[in-house]
Design a protein around this motif. Structure first.
Motif, mmCIF file in Angstrom:
data_model
loop_
_atom_site.group_PDB
_atom_site.id
_atom_site.type_symbol
_atom_site.label_atom_id
_atom_site.label_comp_id
_atom_site.label_asym_id
_atom_site.label_seq_id
_atom_site.Cartn_x
_atom_site.Cartn_y
_atom_site.Cartn_z
ATOM 1 N N TRP A 1 0.838 -1.206 0.000
ATOM 2 C CA TRP A 1 0.000 0.000 0.000
ATOM 3 C C TRP A 1 0.868 1.249 0.000
ATOM 4 O O TRP A 1 0.609 2.203 -0.736
ATOM 5 C CB TRP A 1 -0.904 -0.002 1.243
ATOM 6 C CG TRP A 1 -1.526 1.338 1.527
ATOM 7 C CD1 TRP A 1 -2.643 1.866 0.952
ATOM 8 C CD2 TRP A 1 -1.025 2.339 2.436
ATOM 9 N NE1 TRP A 1 -2.884 3.132 1.448
ATOM 10 C CE2 TRP A 1 -1.898 3.442 2.353
ATOM 11 C CE3 TRP A 1 0.063 2.398 3.295
ATOM 12 C CZ2 TRP A 1 -1.712 4.587 3.121
ATOM 13 C CZ3 TRP A 1 0.260 3.548 4.052
ATOM 14 C CH2 TRP A 1 -0.626 4.630 3.961
ATOM 15 N N GLU A 2 1.907 1.254 0.797
ATOM 16 C CA GLU A 2 2.774 2.425 0.919
ATOM 17 C C GLU A 2 3.459 2.747 -0.395
ATOM 18 O O GLU A 2 3.677 3.921 -0.727
ATOM 19 C CB GLU A 2 3.817 2.179 2.010
ATOM 20 C CG GLU A 2 4.635 3.403 2.371
ATOM 21 C CD GLU A 2 5.638 3.103 3.473
ATOM 22 O OE1 GLU A 2 5.898 3.991 4.287
ATOM 23 O OE2 GLU A 2 6.172 1.977 3.488
ATOM 24 N N GLY A 3 3.802 1.699 -1.159
ATOM 25 C CA GLY A 3 4.363 1.904 -2.485
ATOM 26 C C GLY A 3 5.795 2.387 -2.518
ATOM 27 O O GLY A 3 6.302 2.773 -3.575
ATOM 28 N N ASP B 1 -5.069 -7.006 16.616
ATOM 29 C CA ASP B 1 -4.765 -7.867 15.480
ATOM 30 C C ASP B 1 -3.872 -7.116 14.493
ATOM 31 O O ASP B 1 -4.316 -6.643 13.450
ATOM 32 C CB ASP B 1 -6.051 -8.316 14.783
ATOM 33 C CG ASP B 1 -5.811 -9.361 13.706
ATOM 34 O OD1 ASP B 1 -4.642 -9.772 13.544
ATOM 35 O OD2 ASP B 1 -6.775 -9.756 13.019
ATOM 36 N N PHE B 2 -2.592 -7.029 14.812
ATOM 37 C CA PHE B 2 -1.648 -6.311 13.956
ATOM 38 C C PHE B 2 -1.316 -7.111 12.704
ATOM 39 O O PHE B 2 -0.665 -6.595 11.781
ATOM 40 C CB PHE B 2 -0.386 -5.966 14.742
ATOM 41 C CG PHE B 2 -0.573 -4.775 15.637
ATOM 42 C CD1 PHE B 2 -0.106 -3.527 15.270
ATOM 43 C CD2 PHE B 2 -1.242 -4.896 16.851
ATOM 44 C CE1 PHE B 2 -0.292 -2.423 16.082
ATOM 45 C CE2 PHE B 2 -1.431 -3.803 17.675
ATOM 46 C CZ PHE B 2 -0.964 -2.547 17.285
ATOM 47 N N ALA B 3 -1.766 -8.364 12.632
ATOM 48 C CA ALA B 3 -1.592 -9.173 11.422
ATOM 49 C C ALA B 3 -2.441 -8.621 10.275
ATOM 50 O O ALA B 3 -2.250 -9.042 9.126
ATOM 51 C CB ALA B 3 -1.953 -10.624 11.696
ATOM 52 N N ARG B 4 -3.357 -7.689 10.546
ATOM 53 C CA ARG B 4 -4.118 -7.048 9.479
ATOM 54 C C ARG B 4 -3.208 -6.257 8.546
ATOM 55 O O ARG B 4 -3.595 -5.910 7.431
ATOM 56 C CB ARG B 4 -5.179 -6.105 10.069
ATOM 57 C CG ARG B 4 -6.252 -6.814 10.903
ATOM 58 C CD ARG B 4 -7.165 -7.636 10.031
ATOM 59 N NE ARG B 4 -8.072 -6.781 9.268
ATOM 60 C CZ ARG B 4 -8.771 -7.178 8.212
ATOM 61 N NH1 ARG B 4 -8.631 -8.410 7.772
ATOM 62 N NH2 ARG B 4 -9.577 -6.346 7.600
ATOM 63 N N LEU B 5 -1.980 -5.973 8.991
ATOM 64 C CA LEU B 5 -1.020 -5.265 8.157
ATOM 65 C C LEU B 5 -0.309 -6.198 7.175
ATOM 66 O O LEU B 5 0.375 -5.728 6.267
ATOM 67 C CB LEU B 5 0.028 -4.572 9.035
ATOM 68 C CG LEU B 5 -0.505 -3.519 10.017
ATOM 69 C CD1 LEU B 5 0.597 -3.117 10.989
ATOM 70 C CD2 LEU B 5 -1.045 -2.306 9.278
ATOM 71 N N ASP B 6 -0.447 -7.507 7.363
ATOM 72 C CA ASP B 6 0.256 -8.483 6.520
ATOM 73 C C ASP B 6 -0.374 -8.605 5.129
ATOM 74 O O ASP B 6 -1.581 -8.489 4.998
ATOM 75 C CB ASP B 6 0.247 -9.867 7.185
ATOM 76 C CG ASP B 6 1.142 -9.881 8.411
ATOM 77 O OD1 ASP B 6 1.956 -8.955 8.564
ATOM 78 O OD2 ASP B 6 1.000 -10.815 9.218
#
Length: 279
Positions: free
Chosen positions: A151-153, A274-279
């Motif tokens: 997303w950050e690119g 749930d920081f795995a949402r960033l994966d």
């Protein structure tokens, strides 16, 4: 040669999700091969997942090193200790009928251990860092942050990605030590950016004394600050602090914008942990 435990079932099964996540987390996004070092990225800059999970002891009769299995517990074959992440070349190298004989179980375990040592936590370290001291809930840390980086690119080197991953997971541990109501207030401040204290008070239907104690908890954690000085033009407003993010306050904006763009509820990350949402 060990036989299958059940004539109708195969020994080879997909790794459990937690096992796969640990493999990716401890890979550093590089092939585990180390003699010589292989720097092939397991996830390309374009976001393609090219890494392959390889068995050290093969699951099926006739597969590479299967004869080393004691034939007792089929689940051991898909356990974390029996799997390693490799690029396609080295995955095929250790499994090919032509070359497999050159790579013993002991050799591959040593390769895996040496590569993962840079990135992995012990189980006790994970428990200590991510245990919520308030209600015993457990943070689900990020494993790769691949979705976030895509997303950050911005093209980062593997070492730079690893630094951000470690930062976020240290931050996750700090969030996990907050009370649930403090995490809920934090989400409101992240969403609203600089909400008025009175607005937060109405949203939570809390008494002023209770909410002030929550704000003090967030201030102590270096996450939120209440402007209460008489001469401050923002008196009564709550703003985000960057201390818990180790001098990277812009990460608050990144998390907010990521959640909005990727249709992720920020509550899932900061309240449900749930920081795995960033994966």
């Amino acid at each position: 040669m060990a036989k299958r435990t059940n004539g109708s079932e195969k020994n080879r099964k997909e790794p459990l999700s937690d096992v796969a996540r640990r493999l990716w987390a401890f890979s550093g996004n590089e092939c585990a091969w180390g003699d010589p070092h292989c720097s092939t990225r397991l996830v390309t800059e374009e976001g393609a997942w090219v890494g392959k999970i390889a068995h050290i002891i093969g699951a099926e009769p006739g597969s590479a090193r299967h004869e080393a299995w004691d034939g007792k517990d089929v689940e051991q074959l898909r356990d974390f200790d029996n799997l390693m992440l490799l690029c396609g070349v080295h995955h095929d190298l250790i499994d090919s009928s032509v070359t497999r004989h050159a790579y013993t179980v002991e050799y591959l375990r040593a390769v895996k251990q040496k590569h993962e040592a840079t990135y992995r936590y012990t189980v006790d370290d994970i428990e200590a860092e991510f245990r919520d001291t308030i209600d015993g809930s457990l943070v689900r840390p990020a494993a790769t942050m691949r979705r976030y980086f895509n997303w950050e690119g911005e093209a980062l080197e593997p070492a730079e990605e690893q630094e951000v991953l470690e930062l976020i997971n240290r931050f996750a541990g700090r969030v996990g030590r907050l009370t649930r109501v403090a995490r809920q207030v934090l989400v409101l401040v992240v969403d609203e950016e600089t909400p008025d204290f009175e607005l937060v008070l109405r949203r939570f239907s809390a008494d002023r004394t209770t909410l002030l104690s929550v704000v003090r908890e967030l201030q102590k954690a270096e996450m939120v600050y209440l402007h209460d000085e008489e001469f401050d033009g923002e008196r009564g407003q709550l703003s985000l602090l960057g201390g818990a993010l180790e001098g990277m306050p812009e990460m608050w904006d990144q998390i907010r914008n990521f959640c909005r763009d990727e249709d992720v509820d920020v509550k899932e990350i900061l309240v449900d942990l749930d920081f795995a949402r960033l994966d």
